[in-house]
Scaffold this active site. Structure first.
Site, PDB file in Angstrom:
ATOM      1  CG  ASN A   1       1.927   3.032   6.640  1.00 57.49           C
ATOM      2  OD1 ASN A   1       1.588   3.693   7.612  1.00 57.49           O
ATOM      3  ND2 ASN A   1       1.735   1.742   6.574  1.00 57.49           N
ATOM      4  CG  LEU A   2      -2.882   1.783   2.704  1.00 61.50           C
ATOM      5  CD1 LEU A   2      -3.656   2.711   1.793  1.00 61.50           C
ATOM      6  CD2 LEU A   2      -2.906   0.374   2.136  1.00 61.50           C
ATOM      7  CB  CYS A   3      -2.397   0.817   7.453  1.00 61.97           C
ATOM      8  SG  CYS A   3      -2.702  -0.190   6.002  1.00 61.97           S
TER       9      CYS A   3
ATOM     10  CB  ILE B   1      -1.432 -11.937   7.808  1.00 62.18           C
ATOM     11  CG1 ILE B   1      -1.360 -10.667   8.657  1.00 62.18           C
ATOM     12  CG2 ILE B   1      -0.578 -11.785   6.570  1.00 62.18           C
ATOM     13  CD1 ILE B   1       0.033 -10.388   9.209  1.00 62.18           C
TER      14      ILE B   1
ATOM     15  N   GLY C   1       0.852  -1.197   0.000  1.00 63.00           N
ATOM     16  CA  GLY C   1       0.000   0.000   0.000  1.00 63.00           C
ATOM     17  C   GLY C   1       0.884   1.242   0.000  1.00 63.00           C
TER      18      GLY C   1
ATOM     19  N   PRO D   1      -2.656  -3.218  10.661  1.00 60.24           N
ATOM     20  CG  PRO D   1      -3.873  -1.870   9.229  1.00 60.24           C
ATOM     21  CD  PRO D   1      -2.485  -2.307   9.525  1.00 60.24           C
TER      22      PRO D   1
ATOM     23  CD  GLU E   1       0.955   0.162   9.705  1.00 61.88           C
ATOM     24  OE1 GLU E   1       1.264  -0.880   9.109  1.00 61.88           O
ATOM     25  OE2 GLU E   1       0.167   0.988   9.220  1.00 61.88           O
TER      26      GLU E   1
ATOM     27  CB  ALA F   1      -6.956  -6.449   6.778  1.00 62.48           C
TER      28      ALA F   1
END
Length: 432
Positions: free
Chosen positions: A187-189, A378, A3, A374, A191, A376
């Protein structure tokens, strides 16, 4: 198949003067529309939808339009339905909200250094630019009530789930790498907080400890946590060397700082195994202790790797080299922001003093070591709850490009069976 998090704050705002053509800028929104459509077109090798998050700092003159990017009404040419957005918020904005003060919006070409500043330095410079607007030296600006903008941020978040709220100052003030750059976005998420520049595109390799597998009869099995974390950090460090880098700036950044992000998943499962409600004080205590353990052993593992393989290139001058660990850097934030704004439990149960000495003598293999991602996909593959999230529902259907699959809460089923309550009626009630 990663991402992307993009920083858009340097793009000049709507109505800004373009010297080369004597024209006026269209602002940041048309560019974001292009990014949105690219994310749809480039779908990560046919595996999953392209995932992008655009960041904009709260003083950018286009911020009000930026807040509306995910709305389902209005001009569709100024909407991005397939992309995430995040608001990069300086502490000064939140202080103005608290004080019910005013907030000034600028175009970045008039205030070129603001994006690189944080903490007290940002505050001083921001107020200097505000003074220039009063003197008439900066023509393009907008004055709004900070509380009104905050209200709009919250109402958009409530309505569309965007833009996500991310805080610029703690990301920079607590960054171990502040001696060699600035964190301009996450970043995308949201964190990962790593430096970016024209020479460096931040990359972070992530892994997560399955916390549910580390619960024994007496709660958290610390010896098992240590063993898992030690292996995980070594594996993540190996990934840096054997990874594929699509652009040279990414490789440059990763080889210089070697950041990794070890987090956790299955937190809710770990609570179920101990029969602790998610909203209880005991759960908060367990969160503190489990994360302290992962943090402690991850830092130790990275330092031990440094003894074996050498420290990362930009180690000298970092917070690590000065004996300041992540648990200590909260104090830096207190000094810059003021103690009134921070209520964090800083109690410790492990021997952090000896670890500080180990880090100072051995160094660190990785500039950054931990991140709560997150997880999501895995977590679904592993069959545990996502990241540190509570159970979403006891029964639901999740869909991705592979199709749809049903997710059921196994702990509920187990407990119902133990009480002789698991039958066709219960199943139908759950479905209902």
């Amino acid at each position: 198949a990663g991402g992307l998090g993009n920083d858009w704050t340097p793009v000049r705002g709507l109505g800004a003067y373009i010297k080369g053509t004597n024209g006026k800028s269209q602002g940041v929104v048309p560019f974001l529309k292009v990014v949105n459509d690219t994310a749809v077109a480039v779908n990560q090798g046919g595996k999953r939808k392209g995932a992008v998050c655009a960041y904009l700092e709260s003083w950018h003159i286009d911020i009000e339009e930026f807040l509306e990017l995910r709305k389902n009404t209005g001009d569709d040419r100024r909407r991005t339905h397939d992309m995430n957005t995040a608001n990069w918020i300086p502490d000064l904005f939140m202080k103005r909200v608290f004080q019910d003060g005013e907030w000034t919006l600028f175009s970045p070409n008039n205030v070129p250094d603001l994006h690189d500043l944080y903490g007290k330095a940002f505050e001083e410079r921001f107020e200097h630019y505000e003074e220039l607007t009063r003197k008439g030296e900066i023509k393009l600006y907008k004055r709004v009530k900070a509380a009104d903008l905050w209200r709009k941020i919250l109402s958009m978040l409530f309505e569309t789930g965007h833009p996500w709220i991310t805080f610029k100052d703690p990301c920079n003030l607590r960054s171990p790498q502040q001696h060699v750059g600035v964190v301009h976005s996450s970043n995308l998420c949201t964190e990962i907080t790593l430096n970016t520049s024209k020479d460096e595109i931040a990359v972070c390799n992530l892994g997560s400890v399955n916390l549910a597998q580390h619960i024994g009869d007496n709660g958290l099995d610390l010896a098992k946590v240590e063993k898992t974390v030690k292996t995980a950090v070594r594996m993540l460090d190996n990934v840096i060397d054997i990874n594929y880098y699509s652009v040279p700036q990414a490789k440059n950044s990763n080889f210089k700082h070697r950041p990794v992000g070890l987090g956790l998943m299955g937190f809710q499962d770990a609570l179920y195994k101990q029969h602790l409600p998610y909203s209880s004080d005991e759960a908060v205590e367990f969160a503190d202790r489990s994360m302290e353990a992962i943090s402690y052993y991850a830092i130790k593992a990275s330092s031990d790797l440094a003894a074996e393989r050498g420290s990362y290139q930009s180690y000298e001058g970092s917070l690590w080299s000065r004996g300041i660990l992540p648990i200590d850097s909260v104090e830096i934030l207190v000094q810059e922001r003021g103690a009134d704004y921070i209520e964090v439990d800083r109690s410790q149960t492990l021997d952090w003093d000896s670890l500080r000495e180990v880090v100072k003598t051995q160094g660190m293999r990785n500039s950054n070591v931990m991140a709560i991602a997150p997880t999501a996909t895995i977590a679904n593959i592993t069959g545990v709850s996502q990241s540190i999230e509570p159970t979403y529902q006891n029964l639901y259907v999740k869909s991705n490009l592979s199709g749809e699959f049903t997710v059921v809460n196994p702990y509920l089923v187990k407990d119902l069976k133990a009480r002789g309550l698991w039958d066709a009626v219960m199943v139908n009630d759950l479905k209902y």
